[in-house]
Design a protein around this motif. Sequence first.
Motif, PDB file in Angstrom:
ATOM      1  N   LEU A 184       6.855  12.628   0.285  1.00 60.31           N
ATOM      2  CA  LEU A 184       6.765  12.167  -1.359  1.00 60.31           C
ATOM      3  C   LEU A 184       7.930  12.358  -1.849  1.00 60.31           C
ATOM      4  N   ALA A 185       9.046  12.960  -1.277  1.00 62.02           N
ATOM      5  CA  ALA A 185      10.541  13.212  -1.935  1.00 62.02           C
ATOM      6  C   ALA A 185      11.345  12.050  -1.515  1.00 62.02           C
ATOM      7  N   GLY A 186      11.194  11.251  -0.574  1.00 65.16           N
ATOM      8  CA  GLY A 186      11.862  10.171   0.157  1.00 65.16           C
ATOM      9  C   GLY A 186      12.623  10.671   1.358  1.00 65.16           C
ATOM     10  N   ASP A 187      13.517  10.022   1.814  1.00 60.57           N
ATOM     11  CA  ASP A 187      14.091  10.360   3.069  1.00 60.57           C
ATOM     12  C   ASP A 187      15.411  10.973   3.100  1.00 60.57           C
ATOM     13  N   TYR A 188      15.625  11.782   2.038  1.00 65.95           N
ATOM     14  CA  TYR A 188      17.028  12.262   1.740  1.00 65.95           C
ATOM     15  C   TYR A 188      17.341  12.993   2.877  1.00 65.95           C
ATOM     16  N   PHE A 237       0.857  -1.261   0.146  1.00 66.62           N
ATOM     17  CA  PHE A 237       0.076  -0.037   0.032  1.00 66.62           C
ATOM     18  C   PHE A 237       0.986   1.138  -0.060  1.00 66.62           C
ATOM     19  N   ASP A 238       0.391   2.272  -0.554  1.00 68.04           N
ATOM     20  CA  ASP A 238       1.263   3.474  -0.844  1.00 68.04           C
ATOM     21  C   ASP A 238       1.237   4.440   0.454  1.00 68.04           C
ATOM     22  N   PHE A 239       0.606   4.274   1.277  1.00 69.67           N
ATOM     23  CA  PHE A 239       0.551   5.081   2.306  1.00 69.67           C
ATOM     24  C   PHE A 239       0.549   4.281   3.752  1.00 69.67           C
ATOM     25  N   TYR A 277       4.295   8.415   2.708  1.00 76.50           N
ATOM     26  CA  TYR A 277       4.315   7.635   1.459  1.00 76.50           C
ATOM     27  C   TYR A 277       5.357   6.357   1.517  1.00 76.50           C
ATOM     28  N   THR A 278       5.077   5.325   1.208  1.00 74.30           N
ATOM     29  CA  THR A 278       5.784   4.076   1.341  1.00 74.30           C
ATOM     30  C   THR A 278       6.622   3.782   0.175  1.00 74.30           C
ATOM     31  N   PHE A 279       6.639   4.311  -0.805  1.00 75.71           N
ATOM     32  CA  PHE A 279       7.365   4.022  -2.099  1.00 75.71           C
ATOM     33  C   PHE A 279       7.251   2.568  -2.539  1.00 75.71           C
ATOM     34  N   PRO A 280       5.790   2.238  -2.861  1.00 75.18           N
ATOM     35  CA  PRO A 280       5.800   0.777  -3.020  1.00 75.18           C
ATOM     36  C   PRO A 280       6.587   0.231  -4.076  1.00 75.18           C
ATOM     37  N   LYS A 281       6.860  -1.053  -4.117  1.00 75.33           N
ATOM     38  CA  LYS A 281       7.725  -1.479  -5.375  1.00 75.33           C
ATOM     39  C   LYS A 281       6.913  -2.206  -6.282  1.00 75.33           C
ATOM     40  N   ARG A 282       5.356  -2.009  -6.653  1.00 74.91           N
ATOM     41  CA  ARG A 282       4.461  -2.304  -7.485  1.00 74.91           C
ATOM     42  C   ARG A 282       4.419  -1.204  -8.737  1.00 74.91           C
ATOM     43  N   GLU A 283       3.833  -1.690  -9.896  1.00 73.39           N
ATOM     44  CA  GLU A 283       3.334  -0.987 -11.008  1.00 73.39           C
ATOM     45  C   GLU A 283       2.296  -0.124 -10.392  1.00 73.39           C
TER      46      GLU A 283
END
Length: 186
Positions: free
Chosen positions: A176-180, A108-110, A145-151
């Motif tokens: 949304l940008a990542g954990d940079y 899931f995305d969130f 946001y979880t950055f899912p590995k699905r299409e």
Amino acid sequence: MNKLTKTDLQLCVSRIPKDIQSIMKEHGLYLGGGFIRSTIAHEKVNDIDLFGSSKEALNLAALSLSVQRSGRLHKTDNAITVLSKVRTPAQLITRWMYDDPEKLCNDFDFTVCQAVVWFDCTNKIWSSCASDGFYPDLAAHRLVYTFPKREEAAGGSILRVRKFLQRGYNIQAWSLAGDYIVTGKQ
């Protein structure tokens, strides 16, 4: 991976319509995402998302449910939706197949959607799983946001962010940008 609390699992199962419970048991389907979040948070439930291990099982379940509900089927590239006049729509998701509830949960995305309920046919009990972030982020009305590995369809999660914002959830731009900022990694 966690489980829903016993109280929340009981609440969710008690709110799953009996015909959906039967379909889940008969076809080995998983219920995931928004229904669980909305039920626990006392929000309005918009639909019931069901997932399975094959398109054939999902098609059979949709046909059976539409007959039981005297409803109609609406098919898209992503799902088969069972619509009827006074019942909550049931969406049988055909875009992604799952035979493992934890894999589904993680996709899931969130985090506030990362919860799954199913009937364990071996032990004859309802069971669940939820991500580590599910409860704290739900309590805070926080989207992560979880950055899912699905299409995924381009922009699909952004459209969902808009819906969550309208419901009073919040999201930090870095989510949304990542954990940079924290790790230095993109």
